[in-house]
Design a protein around this motif. Sequence first.
Motif, PDB file in Angstrom:
ATOM      1  N   LEU A   1      -0.171   5.692  -5.572  1.00 33.13           N
ATOM      2  CA  LEU A   1       0.843   5.712  -4.501  1.00 33.13           C
ATOM      3  C   LEU A   1       0.369   6.584  -3.341  1.00 33.13           C
ATOM      4  O   LEU A   1       0.567   6.254  -2.168  1.00 33.13           O
ATOM      5  N   GLU A   2      -0.283   7.675  -3.693  1.00 42.49           N
ATOM      6  CA  GLU A   2      -0.799   8.580  -2.665  1.00 42.49           C
ATOM      7  C   GLU A   2      -1.905   7.885  -1.859  1.00 42.49           C
ATOM      8  O   GLU A   2      -1.937   7.960  -0.634  1.00 42.49           O
ATOM      9  N   LEU A   3      -2.791   7.175  -2.592  1.00 43.45           N
ATOM     10  CA  LEU A   3      -3.883   6.457  -1.916  1.00 43.45           C
ATOM     11  C   LEU A   3      -3.336   5.333  -1.033  1.00 43.45           C
ATOM     12  O   LEU A   3      -3.954   4.945  -0.050  1.00 43.45           O
ATOM     13  N   MET A   4      -2.174   4.809  -1.387  1.00 46.46           N
ATOM     14  CA  MET A   4      -1.541   3.774  -0.553  1.00 46.46           C
ATOM     15  C   MET A   4      -0.861   4.403   0.656  1.00 46.46           C
ATOM     16  O   MET A   4      -0.222   3.714   1.457  1.00 46.46           O
ATOM     17  N   GLU A   5      -0.989   5.731   0.741  1.00 51.21           N
ATOM     18  CA  GLU A   5      -0.470   6.503   1.879  1.00 51.21           C
ATOM     19  C   GLU A   5       1.045   6.460   2.024  1.00 51.21           C
ATOM     20  O   GLU A   5       1.576   6.435   3.133  1.00 51.21           O
TER      21      GLU A   5
ATOM     22  N   MET B   1       7.853  -9.077  -7.203  1.00 50.03           N
ATOM     23  CA  MET B   1       7.231  -8.195  -6.207  1.00 50.03           C
ATOM     24  C   MET B   1       5.770  -7.896  -6.499  1.00 50.03           C
ATOM     25  O   MET B   1       5.090  -7.254  -5.716  1.00 50.03           O
ATOM     26  N   LEU B   2       5.314  -8.352  -7.682  1.00 54.08           N
ATOM     27  CA  LEU B   2       3.970  -7.947  -8.104  1.00 54.08           C
ATOM     28  C   LEU B   2       2.876  -8.369  -7.129  1.00 54.08           C
ATOM     29  O   LEU B   2       2.005  -7.566  -6.775  1.00 54.08           O
ATOM     30  N   SER B   3       2.953  -9.603  -6.669  1.00 62.67           N
ATOM     31  CA  SER B   3       1.831 -10.076  -5.845  1.00 62.67           C
ATOM     32  C   SER B   3       1.799  -9.352  -4.497  1.00 62.67           C
ATOM     33  O   SER B   3       0.727  -9.025  -3.988  1.00 62.67           O
ATOM     34  N   THR B   4       2.978  -9.066  -3.931  1.00 68.76           N
ATOM     35  CA  THR B   4       3.002  -8.332  -2.661  1.00 68.76           C
ATOM     36  C   THR B   4       2.344  -6.962  -2.835  1.00 68.76           C
ATOM     37  O   THR B   4       1.576  -6.510  -1.980  1.00 68.76           O
ATOM     38  N   THR B   5       2.650  -6.318  -3.933  1.00 67.53           N
ATOM     39  CA  THR B   5       2.086  -4.992  -4.157  1.00 67.53           C
ATOM     40  C   THR B   5       0.568  -5.066  -4.338  1.00 67.53           C
ATOM     41  O   THR B   5      -0.174  -4.249  -3.786  1.00 67.53           O
ATOM     42  N   ILE B   6       0.131  -6.074  -5.067  1.00 65.16           N
ATOM     43  CA  ILE B   6      -1.318  -6.212  -5.260  1.00 65.16           C
ATOM     44  C   ILE B   6      -2.000  -6.510  -3.914  1.00 65.16           C
ATOM     45  O   ILE B   6      -3.052  -5.950  -3.600  1.00 65.16           O
ATOM     46  N   ASP B   7      -1.368  -7.334  -3.098  1.00 64.44           N
ATOM     47  CA  ASP B   7      -1.916  -7.602  -1.754  1.00 64.44           C
ATOM     48  C   ASP B   7      -2.006  -6.317  -0.935  1.00 64.44           C
ATOM     49  O   ASP B   7      -2.995  -6.063  -0.250  1.00 64.44           O
ATOM     50  N   ASP B   8      -0.963  -5.556  -1.011  1.00 62.07           N
ATOM     51  CA  ASP B   8      -0.916  -4.299  -0.266  1.00 62.07           C
ATOM     52  C   ASP B   8      -2.065  -3.377  -0.690  1.00 62.07           C
ATOM     53  O   ASP B   8      -2.749  -2.767   0.140  1.00 62.07           O
ATOM     54  N   LEU B   9      -2.287  -3.328  -1.985  1.00 58.26           N
ATOM     55  CA  LEU B   9      -3.380  -2.505  -2.512  1.00 58.26           C
ATOM     56  C   LEU B   9      -4.723  -3.022  -2.025  1.00 58.26           C
ATOM     57  O   LEU B   9      -5.621  -2.245  -1.685  1.00 58.26           O
ATOM     58  N   THR B  10      -4.858  -4.339  -1.990  1.00 59.03           N
ATOM     59  CA  THR B  10      -6.117  -4.930  -1.556  1.00 59.03           C
ATOM     60  C   THR B  10      -6.352  -4.631  -0.070  1.00 59.03           C
ATOM     61  O   THR B  10      -7.463  -4.289   0.338  1.00 59.03           O
ATOM     62  N   GLU B  11      -5.268  -4.739   0.717  1.00 61.86           N
ATOM     63  CA  GLU B  11      -5.387  -4.410   2.143  1.00 61.86           C
ATOM     64  C   GLU B  11      -5.848  -2.973   2.345  1.00 61.86           C
ATOM     65  O   GLU B  11      -6.603  -2.666   3.258  1.00 61.86           O
ATOM     66  N   HIS B  12      -5.387  -2.107   1.495  1.00 66.41           N
ATOM     67  CA  HIS B  12      -5.814  -0.708   1.572  1.00 66.41           C
ATOM     68  C   HIS B  12      -7.221  -0.507   0.992  1.00 66.41           C
ATOM     69  O   HIS B  12      -7.669   0.622   0.845  1.00 66.41           O
ATOM     70  N   LYS B  13      -7.871  -1.599   0.636  1.00 63.88           N
ATOM     71  CA  LYS B  13      -9.220  -1.572   0.067  1.00 63.88           C
ATOM     72  C   LYS B  13      -9.286  -0.692  -1.189  1.00 63.88           C
ATOM     73  O   LYS B  13     -10.246   0.048  -1.402  1.00 63.88           O
TER      74      LYS B  13
ATOM     75  N   LEU C   1       0.377  -5.683 -15.630  1.00 60.63           N
ATOM     76  CA  LEU C   1       0.533  -4.610 -16.606  1.00 60.63           C
ATOM     77  C   LEU C   1       1.615  -3.601 -16.240  1.00 60.63           C
ATOM     78  O   LEU C   1       2.153  -3.605 -15.131  1.00 60.63           O
ATOM     79  N   TYR C   2       1.880  -2.773 -17.228  1.00 59.90           N
ATOM     80  CA  TYR C   2       2.846  -1.684 -17.125  1.00 59.90           C
ATOM     81  C   TYR C   2       2.701  -0.904 -15.808  1.00 59.90           C
ATOM     82  O   TYR C   2       3.669  -0.679 -15.089  1.00 59.90           O
ATOM     83  N   ALA C   3       1.470  -0.524 -15.483  1.00 61.47           N
ATOM     84  CA  ALA C   3       1.232   0.291 -14.285  1.00 61.47           C
ATOM     85  C   ALA C   3       1.590  -0.478 -13.010  1.00 61.47           C
ATOM     86  O   ALA C   3       2.177   0.081 -12.088  1.00 61.47           O
ATOM     87  N   THR C   4       1.243  -1.768 -12.984  1.00 60.50           N
ATOM     88  CA  THR C   4       1.548  -2.573 -11.796  1.00 60.50           C
ATOM     89  C   THR C   4       3.058  -2.606 -11.582  1.00 60.50           C
ATOM     90  O   THR C   4       3.553  -2.475 -10.467  1.00 60.50           O
TER      91      THR C   4
END
Length: 569
Positions: A350-354, A267-279, A310-313
């Motif tokens: 998580l909050e910034l990802m709304e 799931m890591l890459s999807t989450t990173i993409d999601d973060l990138t989309e949220h700028k 990493l751990y946080a991701t």
Amino acid sequence: MENFKKEIIAVLKPLVQLSEKELEQQIAVPPEHKMGNYSFPCFILSKAWKRSPQEISAVLSEKVTEKMERGSWIKEVRSVGPYLNFFCDREKLAEETLQGIFHSKEKYGYCEEGRGKNVVIDFSAPNIAKPFGIGHLRSTVIGSSLYRLYKALGYNCVGINHLGDWGTQFGKLMVAYRLWGSEDSIKKDPITYLYELYVKFHKEADEDPLLEEEGRKWFKKLEDGEEEAVNLWSNFRELSLREFNRIYKRLDITFDAEQGESFYNEMLSTTIDDLTEHKLTLESEGALIVDLEPFGMPPCLLRKKDGATLYATRDLCAAIYRYQKHQFHRLIYVVGAAQSLHFQQFFKVLELMEFPWAQRCVHVPFGLIKFKEGKMSTRMGNLIFLEDVIDKAVELAKQIIEEKNPNLQNKEQVAEMIGIGAIIFGDLSNDRIKDIDFDWDKVLDFSGETSPYIQYSHARICSILRKEKVSISNEINFSLLQTEEEQNLILGLARFSENIKKAAEIYKPSILARYLIELTRDFNIFYHRCPVLTAEDGLREARLLLVDGVRQILVNGLYLLGIKAPSEM
Ligand code: ARG
């Protein structure tokens, strides 16, 4: 006590123009029984009423007295300075409480407050290929107790063991194993052996920096799914779990899911993409980060220069996955205070990802356990093996049994219950935020503030009830329980469910542990002053029901902490 409190709220509400919720929050338990069973501090009204809290309390006391009816829970109300103190009808309380325990038994104190709501608890989470250290004991026992507490409140609990089973350290371990490892040794005592290899790796790497590089390479192989790397890793994981499960079994701890860090790889890459989309992402010296400077925190690291996550991701993925799966009412992380910043950072992300549910994530931190020098032999450096601690506690418990009750049957099992209980209680009875100085003599003291003290009192009650095969009836004259000792005990029993709620609400099993100590103390005072089996007819039956109620609450309370109560010891 709940019905009594409800009645106080109902009586006060029309008089004070506060909501039920506000009243609920204001009403407190006075420090001593003598001062009443509940107290309403009048300060909160003085602005609106333009009068001193003392005056308000006097006025309210009169008004409440006027409204009191026969058969009501409120027996008396007294104005004491700024406080309005309520006394409940003792006979009614005795009846309701003792009948309640008699009927509900092991479910007494439970409620349906959390019906239909999911609470996810992330606890224990040791790191594989390393010994289960004393550091993970705290997360394990606090987490497991919170699990039982929330369950008692009717929540649907999901316990997750977020094993530390991914990261560069496994690359290093593979290198060490391939260089120096042997299959025979790993089979004998896998974790100790793997840990020795890991320690050796670091020693050697000080001399030979190429080793570190090699370790990174092997971790990369693992992340790329290369067969040899994956096989080695699975083997390490398997062997570790086998040992951890042995410990969990002794501690009577189970999980609903064993989803370690590796579980989130896909799931890591999807989450990173999601973060990138949220700028939200930034490149910084080749690494990928979320800048948290505007919130006064260092950046949250998502991906290292070499591509390793990493751990946080993985924690971000885990939280998102858990919400999708459980729509949790709350997600509780029971993890040491040393990781507070990590949780602040990733909750912020998580909050910034709304995600509206970001607010439902809580970190429940705790301090360290320290052992007195010399009392605990450590097998390796300063790492204390939990299993050694358990074995030692059980051994000491066995010695005490040999001294006090050498003819006891099932000595082994009882020693296990006492020894393990002592460790768990020695942890849970402390406010979790504080560091603990673990002291063997204190933890196993049968008359101190310990679980052996509670267990011993419980066994004593069982032995009273065994004598002459008395049968407990709930058809008794409740007005006979008049002495101060009896009254205190009834009040204590009546406060059980309140303490369960409080402990869960602030994530502190210590609330319940302290409560049990007090109840046990009140029981022992009662037992010294009030004969049970030799009391006259009527009173004898009433006291038996009372004593049986204490027995039940001690069992229920210990259970919620994760401790067993032997009936003889
Ligand atoms: N394995 C980690 C450690 O030992 C604890 C993991 C806690 N849970 C989490 N979701 N981060 O430090």
